[in-house]
Write a protein that holds these residues in place. Structure first.
Motif, PDB file in Angstrom:
ATOM      1  N   VAL A   1      -1.834 -41.048  57.489  1.00 14.29           N
ATOM      2  CA  VAL A   1      -2.952 -41.824  58.061  1.00 14.29           C
ATOM      3  C   VAL A   1      -4.162 -41.611  57.174  1.00 14.29           C
ATOM      4  N   GLY A   2      -4.793 -42.706  56.807  1.00 14.90           N
ATOM      5  CA  GLY A   2      -5.987 -42.592  55.965  1.00 14.90           C
ATOM      6  C   GLY A   2      -6.911 -43.787  56.146  1.00 14.90           C
ATOM      7  N   ALA A   3      -8.183 -43.561  55.871  1.00 13.89           N
ATOM      8  CA  ALA A   3      -9.154 -44.658  55.814  1.00 13.89           C
ATOM      9  C   ALA A   3      -9.066 -45.229  54.412  1.00 13.89           C
ATOM     10  N   GLN A   4      -8.354 -46.348  54.278  1.00 10.83           N
ATOM     11  CA  GLN A   4      -7.983 -46.826  52.956  1.00 10.83           C
ATOM     12  C   GLN A   4      -9.114 -47.549  52.238  1.00 10.83           C
ATOM     13  N   ASN A   5      -9.566 -48.676  52.793  1.00 14.69           N
ATOM     14  CA  ASN A   5     -10.570 -49.500  52.132  1.00 14.69           C
ATOM     15  C   ASN A   5     -11.168 -50.467  53.165  1.00 14.69           C
ATOM     16  N   PRO A   6     -12.236 -51.210  52.798  1.00 18.36           N
ATOM     17  CA  PRO A   6     -12.861 -52.123  53.764  1.00 18.36           C
ATOM     18  C   PRO A   6     -11.929 -53.208  54.277  1.00 18.36           C
ATOM     19  N   SER A   7     -10.903 -53.553  53.506  1.00 18.71           N
ATOM     20  CA  SER A   7      -9.997 -54.624  53.928  1.00 18.71           C
ATOM     21  C   SER A   7      -9.023 -54.168  55.009  1.00 18.71           C
ATOM     22  N   THR A   8      -8.513 -52.938  54.890  1.00 16.76           N
ATOM     23  CA  THR A   8      -7.498 -52.472  55.836  1.00 16.76           C
ATOM     24  C   THR A   8      -8.055 -51.553  56.915  1.00 16.76           C
ATOM     25  N   GLY A   9      -9.153 -50.832  56.617  1.00 14.35           N
ATOM     26  CA  GLY A   9      -9.675 -49.863  57.577  1.00 14.35           C
ATOM     27  C   GLY A   9      -8.766 -48.645  57.638  1.00 14.35           C
ATOM     28  N   VAL A  10      -8.714 -48.018  58.826  1.00 11.23           N
ATOM     29  CA  VAL A  10      -7.860 -46.843  59.014  1.00 11.23           C
ATOM     30  C   VAL A  10      -6.447 -47.324  59.364  1.00 11.23           C
ATOM     31  N   VAL A  11      -5.452 -46.875  58.586  1.00 11.54           N
ATOM     32  CA  VAL A  11      -4.082 -47.352  58.772  1.00 11.54           C
ATOM     33  C   VAL A  11      -3.108 -46.179  58.697  1.00 11.54           C
ATOM     34  N   GLU A  12      -1.919 -46.428  59.226  1.00 12.26           N
ATOM     35  CA  GLU A  12      -0.797 -45.492  59.029  1.00 12.26           C
ATOM     36  C   GLU A  12       0.182 -46.183  58.108  1.00 12.26           C
ATOM     37  N   ARG A  13       0.502 -45.549  57.014  1.00 14.91           N
ATOM     38  CA  ARG A  13       1.359 -46.164  56.004  1.00 14.91           C
ATOM     39  C   ARG A  13       2.464 -45.180  55.571  1.00 14.91           C
ATOM     40  N   SER A  14       3.519 -45.757  54.993  1.00 16.35           N
ATOM     41  CA  SER A  14       4.580 -44.952  54.412  1.00 16.35           C
ATOM     42  C   SER A  14       4.112 -44.404  53.062  1.00 16.35           C
ATOM     43  N   LEU A  15       4.656 -43.258  52.682  1.00 18.41           N
ATOM     44  CA  LEU A  15       4.340 -42.698  51.373  1.00 18.41           C
ATOM     45  C   LEU A  15       4.723 -43.677  50.263  1.00 18.41           C
ATOM     46  N   ASP A  16       5.728 -44.497  50.506  1.00  9.55           N
ATOM     47  CA  ASP A  16       6.167 -45.447  49.487  1.00  9.55           C
ATOM     48  C   ASP A  16       5.158 -46.589  49.292  1.00  9.55           C
ATOM     49  N   TRP A  17       4.326 -46.816  50.291  1.00 13.43           N
ATOM     50  CA  TRP A  17       3.348 -47.921  50.205  1.00 13.43           C
ATOM     51  C   TRP A  17       2.309 -47.626  49.133  1.00 13.43           C
ATOM     52  N   ASP A  18       1.903 -46.360  49.042  1.00 14.95           N
ATOM     53  CA  ASP A  18       0.967 -45.940  47.990  1.00 14.95           C
ATOM     54  C   ASP A  18       1.192 -44.445  47.780  1.00 14.95           C
ATOM     55  N   THR A  19       2.067 -44.134  46.855  1.00 15.11           N
ATOM     56  CA  THR A  19       2.468 -42.742  46.647  1.00 15.11           C
ATOM     57  C   THR A  19       1.311 -41.878  46.171  1.00 15.11           C
ATOM     58  N   PRO A  20       1.017 -40.781  46.873  1.00 13.42           N
ATOM     59  CA  PRO A  20      -0.096 -39.919  46.464  1.00 13.42           C
ATOM     60  C   PRO A  20       0.237 -39.124  45.194  1.00 13.42           C
ATOM     61  N   SER A  21      -0.824 -38.552  44.600  1.00 15.71           N
ATOM     62  CA  SER A  21      -0.649 -37.752  43.386  1.00 15.71           C
ATOM     63  C   SER A  21      -0.162 -36.352  43.699  1.00 15.71           C
ATOM     64  N   GLY A  22      -0.558 -35.825  44.876  1.00 10.25           N
ATOM     65  CA  GLY A  22      -0.182 -34.467  45.230  1.00 10.25           C
ATOM     66  C   GLY A  22      -0.617 -34.161  46.657  1.00 10.25           C
ATOM     67  N   ALA A  23      -0.438 -32.880  47.066  1.00 11.51           N
ATOM     68  CA  ALA A  23      -0.782 -32.460  48.413  1.00 11.51           C
ATOM     69  C   ALA A  23      -1.199 -31.004  48.396  1.00 11.51           C
ATOM     70  N   VAL A  24      -2.024 -30.666  49.398  1.00  8.68           N
ATOM     71  CA  VAL A  24      -2.427 -29.254  49.591  1.00  8.68           C
ATOM     72  C   VAL A  24      -2.250 -28.901  51.057  1.00  8.68           C
ATOM     73  N   ARG A  25      -1.956 -27.604  51.268  1.00  6.36           N
ATOM     74  CA  ARG A  25      -1.757 -27.121  52.638  1.00  6.36           C
ATOM     75  C   ARG A  25      -2.835 -26.101  52.953  1.00  6.36           C
ATOM     76  N   ILE A  26      -3.518 -26.332  54.052  1.00  8.52           N
ATOM     77  CA  ILE A  26      -4.611 -25.439  54.470  1.00  8.52           C
ATOM     78  C   ILE A  26      -4.222 -24.648  55.702  1.00  8.52           C
ATOM     79  N   LEU A  27      -3.343 -25.153  56.550  1.00 14.01           N
ATOM     80  CA  LEU A  27      -2.956 -24.469  57.790  1.00 14.01           C
ATOM     81  C   LEU A  27      -2.007 -23.295  57.490  1.00 14.01           C
TER      82      LEU A  27
END
Length: 274
Positions: free
Chosen positions: A248-274
């Motif tokens: 889930v992310g606030a993508q851009n003014p066109s889409t707003g906040v959306v839930e998307r698959s990782l395949d829709w826009d694959t991220p560069s990496g991830a971090v774990r804080i918990l």
């Protein structure tokens, strides 16, 4: 003592010279008119034997006094009429001014009532829309609270569950650069607010958020991990992994906040804080 000292005078008071001259002139004019009329008649006309009654000086005084009195009464009546007219004009003008003020006040009150009614209707519509969106978010959060990560073996629990539930509840909100809620967000503003539900205070900007915690591979993600796009210390976009291969992310003014698959826009990496 003189014998005549206390004898009151029986002489009549003298009339003023102006009054005597006026009366003598009037009488003389009348007599002259009669004399001219007689002289102009025919020589053989019979002598006039009819007696003409001449007006007396007393009657002339009475007529003059009557005329003066009538003129004074007329002047007084005219002045009274003018005064009444002025009062009527003033009353009419004041009534017109009062009516104008009353109309202006009535118009002002009507405009204020209309504006208040419009505000109340707008607030009602907004409250109705807000309640509808809240109900939809609650239903979405409840339906996805038991979702698993990837193969279904992972379930968001504890702090991660609170972060995921909050993020999903904002789906449908607008994207606004610099937005921090409650109904509009940018990417880092949404991540910061979601982690605040777990009592974790994150930095405001995406590059600082992706620099925290420890790096994890995209094949070993857990609900609540922060995804980033760009380099870890210089990321330009972040989102929250919610399990099931989605984020889930606030993508851009066109889409707003959306839930998307990782395949829709694959991220560069991830971090774990918990």
């Amino acid at each position: 003592m003189s014998q005549t000292a206390h004898i009151p005078s029986h002489r009549k008071p003298r009339r003023s010279a102006s009054k005597l001259a006026l009366r003598a002139g009037v009488a003389g004019g009348v007599l002259g008119t009669i004399a001219v009329a007689g002289a102009a008649g025919p020589a053989n006309a019979e002598p006039v034997t009819e007696t003409i009654e001449m007006p007396t000086l007393g009657s002339l005084d009475a007529d003059l006094a009557s005329a003066v009195s009538a003129s004074a009464e007329a002047s007084q009546q005219e002045a009274l009429d003018l005064s009444l007219q002025a009062q009527q004009d003033a009353s009419i003008q004041k009534a017109a001014q009062d009516a104008k003020k009353a109309k202006a006040e009535a118009d002002r009150k009507a405009a204020a009532a209309k504006a208040e009614a419009e505000r109340a209707e707008k607030a009602r519509v907004e409250a109705q829309e807000r309640a509808s969106r809240t109900a939809a978010r609650t239903a979405l959060s409840a339906s996805s609270s038991g979702s698993t990560a990837d193969s279904g073996s992972q379930v968001a629990t504890g702090s991660a569950a609170a972060i995921v539930a909050f993020a999903r509840a904002q789906v449908g909100d607008a994207y606004v650069s610099g937005g921090t809620g409650p109904n509009s967000w940018d990417c880092s503003g949404l991540v910061q607010a979601a982690y605040a539900q777990a009592g974790i205070d994150l930095p405001r900007v995406s590059s600082s958020q992706s620099s925290m915690g420890t790096s994890v591979s995209l094949s070993n993600l857990q609900p609540g991990d922060i995804l980033y796009w760009g380099s870890r210390s210089g990321s330009y976009h972040v989102a929250i992994y919610v399990g099931g291969g989605n984020y889930v992310g606030a993508q851009n003014p066109s889409t707003g906040v959306v839930e998307r698959s990782l395949d829709w826009d694959t991220p560069s990496g991830a971090v774990r804080i918990l």
